[in-house]
Design a protein around this motif. Structure first.
Motif, PDB file in Angstrom:
ATOM      1  N   GLN A   1      -7.377   8.692   9.555  1.00  0.00           N
ATOM      2  CA  GLN A   1      -6.097   8.900  10.222  1.00  0.00           C
ATOM      3  C   GLN A   1      -5.311   7.593  10.239  1.00  0.00           C
ATOM      4  O   GLN A   1      -5.855   6.509  10.038  1.00  0.00           O
ATOM      5  CB  GLN A   1      -6.325   9.393  11.645  1.00  0.00           C
ATOM      6  CG  GLN A   1      -7.011  10.750  11.719  1.00  0.00           C
ATOM      7  CD  GLN A   1      -7.145  11.239  13.144  1.00  0.00           C
ATOM      8  OE1 GLN A   1      -6.279  10.979  13.983  1.00  0.00           O
ATOM      9  NE2 GLN A   1      -8.240  11.945  13.420  1.00  0.00           N
ATOM     10  N   ALA A   2      -4.007   7.718  10.510  1.00  0.00           N
ATOM     11  CA  ALA A   2      -3.139   6.541  10.484  1.00  0.00           C
ATOM     12  C   ALA A   2      -3.551   5.519  11.539  1.00  0.00           C
ATOM     13  O   ALA A   2      -3.520   4.311  11.291  1.00  0.00           O
ATOM     14  CB  ALA A   2      -1.682   6.961  10.695  1.00  0.00           C
TER      15      ALA A   2
ATOM     16  N   VAL B   1      -1.801   4.324   0.158  1.00  0.00           N
ATOM     17  CA  VAL B   1      -1.930   4.798   1.524  1.00  0.00           C
ATOM     18  C   VAL B   1      -2.155   6.305   1.573  1.00  0.00           C
ATOM     19  O   VAL B   1      -2.810   6.820   2.485  1.00  0.00           O
ATOM     20  CB  VAL B   1      -0.675   4.391   2.329  1.00  0.00           C
ATOM     21  CG1 VAL B   1       0.552   5.161   1.862  1.00  0.00           C
ATOM     22  CG2 VAL B   1      -0.896   4.614   3.807  1.00  0.00           C
ATOM     23  N   GLU B   2      -1.621   7.053   0.591  1.00  0.00           N
ATOM     24  CA  GLU B   2      -1.831   8.502   0.574  1.00  0.00           C
ATOM     25  C   GLU B   2      -3.305   8.836   0.344  1.00  0.00           C
ATOM     26  O   GLU B   2      -3.843   9.780   0.930  1.00  0.00           O
ATOM     27  CB  GLU B   2      -0.962   9.126  -0.510  1.00  0.00           C
ATOM     28  CG  GLU B   2       0.530   8.935  -0.273  1.00  0.00           C
ATOM     29  CD  GLU B   2       1.364   9.571  -1.371  1.00  0.00           C
ATOM     30  OE1 GLU B   2       0.791  10.302  -2.190  1.00  0.00           O
ATOM     31  OE2 GLU B   2       2.584   9.327  -1.401  1.00  0.00           O
ATOM     32  N   VAL B   3      -3.951   8.039  -0.507  1.00  0.00           N
ATOM     33  CA  VAL B   3      -5.390   8.240  -0.729  1.00  0.00           C
ATOM     34  C   VAL B   3      -6.170   7.903   0.535  1.00  0.00           C
ATOM     35  O   VAL B   3      -7.113   8.605   0.923  1.00  0.00           O
ATOM     36  CB  VAL B   3      -5.873   7.377  -1.919  1.00  0.00           C
ATOM     37  CG1 VAL B   3      -7.374   7.559  -2.140  1.00  0.00           C
ATOM     38  CG2 VAL B   3      -5.098   7.718  -3.169  1.00  0.00           C
ATOM     39  N   LEU B   4      -5.759   6.795   1.195  1.00  0.00           N
ATOM     40  CA  LEU B   4      -6.461   6.388   2.411  1.00  0.00           C
ATOM     41  C   LEU B   4      -6.291   7.410   3.530  1.00  0.00           C
ATOM     42  O   LEU B   4      -7.239   7.716   4.263  1.00  0.00           O
ATOM     43  CB  LEU B   4      -5.947   5.020   2.871  1.00  0.00           C
ATOM     44  CG  LEU B   4      -6.222   3.838   1.929  1.00  0.00           C
ATOM     45  CD1 LEU B   4      -5.537   2.581   2.453  1.00  0.00           C
ATOM     46  CD2 LEU B   4      -7.724   3.606   1.802  1.00  0.00           C
TER      47      LEU B   4
ATOM     48  N   GLU C   1       0.826  -1.203   0.000  1.00  0.00           N
ATOM     49  CA  GLU C   1       0.000   0.000   0.000  1.00  0.00           C
ATOM     50  C   GLU C   1       0.865   1.260   0.000  1.00  0.00           C
ATOM     51  O   GLU C   1       0.524   2.257  -0.641  1.00  0.00           O
ATOM     52  CB  GLU C   1      -0.915   0.000   1.232  1.00  0.00           C
ATOM     53  CG  GLU C   1      -2.019  -1.045   1.187  1.00  0.00           C
ATOM     54  CD  GLU C   1      -2.872  -1.016   2.435  1.00  0.00           C
ATOM     55  OE1 GLU C   1      -2.479  -0.290   3.392  1.00  0.00           O
ATOM     56  OE2 GLU C   1      -3.907  -1.692   2.481  1.00  0.00           O
ATOM     57  N   LYS C   2       1.985   1.178   0.692  1.00  0.00           N
ATOM     58  CA  LYS C   2       2.861   2.342   0.754  1.00  0.00           C
ATOM     59  C   LYS C   2       3.585   2.567  -0.567  1.00  0.00           C
ATOM     60  O   LYS C   2       3.670   3.706  -1.063  1.00  0.00           O
ATOM     61  CB  LYS C   2       3.874   2.146   1.889  1.00  0.00           C
ATOM     62  CG  LYS C   2       4.812   3.320   2.091  1.00  0.00           C
ATOM     63  CD  LYS C   2       5.729   3.074   3.269  1.00  0.00           C
ATOM     64  CE  LYS C   2       6.747   4.209   3.419  1.00  0.00           C
ATOM     65  NZ  LYS C   2       7.662   3.973   4.563  1.00  0.00           N
ATOM     66  N   SER C   3       4.106   1.483  -1.165  1.00  0.00           N
ATOM     67  CA  SER C   3       4.849   1.634  -2.415  1.00  0.00           C
ATOM     68  C   SER C   3       3.954   2.045  -3.576  1.00  0.00           C
ATOM     69  O   SER C   3       4.389   2.750  -4.492  1.00  0.00           O
ATOM     70  CB  SER C   3       5.569   0.327  -2.755  1.00  0.00           C
ATOM     71  OG  SER C   3       4.634  -0.718  -2.939  1.00  0.00           O
TER      72      SER C   3
END
Length: 392
Positions: free
Chosen positions: A211-212, A203-206, A197-199
């Motif tokens: 929140q994290a 994750v930026e959309v999420l 998700e990070k690569s």
């Protein structure tokens, strides 16, 4: 305040539902479950078949004229008498008897003579020889035979529940090992999922919507629920197979042991899932996941020390007590220790409370690391940098 909590719970529920759906739709999820269930059923069926073969009575054929050997064998085996050598050989060939004792001490078998049966026949031959010598010295047949009749042993069991305790301990030990493998596979999948998700920048959309810590809590709840489904199905198959094939002599004890093991596994799973998710957030590529999950794997391997000590009946009770109280190790050690013997209630309570406190502290610190690591790229992110960025 209530409205804010309701919003947080709703967001966590959405993330958890996404994780559960992804796991239940995964072919690997169901494939691992089916393979494990098939292996358990196969092992139980083999245990049942082999056990049934060992429990059957031994049958020995004896030719006429060897009445002394016949009487000596009756206490140890089922004896069939045959009129001549030919009929005794035919009985062995047709597998009507396991072995046949012929004159002059000759024994015939179809393939090979088992050691236990060989000892039985040899002892019978020795007894018959002694009886014949006593008769030659003038003893009547009755006196000679009574001379070698042994009194039955009076057996007193100091621990009548030893078999049940051993069965509970082995059930708990096997359950811990299976859950350990499941946790190891799940942890690797969790870390790789977070890294993916990070690569891919998903994750930026999420993080634009939640929140994290919502993501972290949702992953823990969702993946934990999916793992719970898998575990319940595996335990049902394992216990059902063991009971059906007669492997368990105390099914209710095994069911209680499995329930207690599941109770301890849940907080242990939450703890390690958090560690794996946080580790996955420290890398920007899936290829680097194996480098950051090494310490987590090492800690998880250490959790098997307690079950090994309990199953082997370690004399060092103090070491086993300490291991079963340490968070991260107690999830595996305490249920096996409880199955092997009585554990003071205060130790059980303290171990469980310490586990919950460790989870609370880990989620708090891990949430900061998770939040700080998700949006940092460029290889493996250092923990100090993550915590510094999270504080900002």
């Amino acid at each position: 305040m209530s409205r804010g909590w309701n919003t947080d719970l709703a967001l966590i529920r959405v993330v958890a539902a996404r994780e559960i759906t992804g796991q239940l739709r995964s072919k690997a999820f169901w494939a691992s479950l089916l393979v494990t269930a098939a292996m358990l059923c196969l092992s139980f069926s083999l245990s049942g078949v082999l056990g049934d073969g060992d429990d059957g009575p031994v049958t020995v054929g004896v030719t006429d004229g060897r009445s002394t050997v016949t009487e000596a064998l009756r206490s140890e085996a089922t004896v069939k008498e045959y009129p001549d050598v030919g009929s005794a050989r035919a009985a062995v060939r047709e597998e009507a008897v396991d072995a046949a004792v012929l004159p002059a001490g000759e024994v015939i078998v179809l393939r090979e003579l088992p050691e236990a049966l060989a000892r039985t026949i040899q002892q019978a031959e020795r007894t018959a020889d002694h009886v014949e010598r006593l008769r030659e010295l003038g003893a009547t047949p009755g006196e000679a035979e009574r001379a070698f009749v042994s009194r039955g042993l009076s057996v007193t069991a100091l621990d009548e529940d030893a078999a049940e305790v051993q069965e509970r301990t082995m059930t708990a030990g096997l359950g811990v090992f299976l859950l350990f493998v499941l946790m190891l596979i799940s942890g690797l999948g969790i870390a790789q999922g977070v890294a993916e998700e990070k690569s891919s920048r998903i994750v930026e959309v999420l993080l634009a919507k939640v929140q994290a810590w919502h993501l972290l809590a949702g992953k823990i709840v969702g993946l934990g629920a999916a793992a719970l489904v898998q575990i319940l199905l595996m335990m049902t198959v394992a216990l059902g197979g063991a009971i059906s094939f007669g492997v368990l002599h105390a099914p209710l004890d095994a069911i209680g042991t499995a329930a207690n093991l599941l109770l301890w596994f849940v907080p242990g799973y939450v703890l390690f899932v958090t560690l794996y998710a946080v580790a996955g957030a420290l890398v920007s590529r899936q290829e680097d996941v194996s480098h950051v999950i090494g310490p987590v794997n090492m800690l998880q391997m250490l959790s098997l020390v307690g079950p090994v000590l309990a199953v082997q009946g370690s004399s060092d009770e103090s070491l086993l007590t300490v291991v079963s109280m340490v968070p991260g190790l107690s999830w595996a050690a305490m249920p096996v220790r409880m199955a092997a013997g009585d554990v003071p209630w205060w130790q059980v309570s303290v171990a469980f409370v310490l586990m919950l406190l460790a989870i609370a502290g880990l989620v708090r610190v891990g949430g900061r690391v998770y939040r700080g690591g998700l949006l940092r790229y460029g290889g493996i992110v250092r923990l100090r940098e993550v915590l510094r960025s999270a504080s900002y």
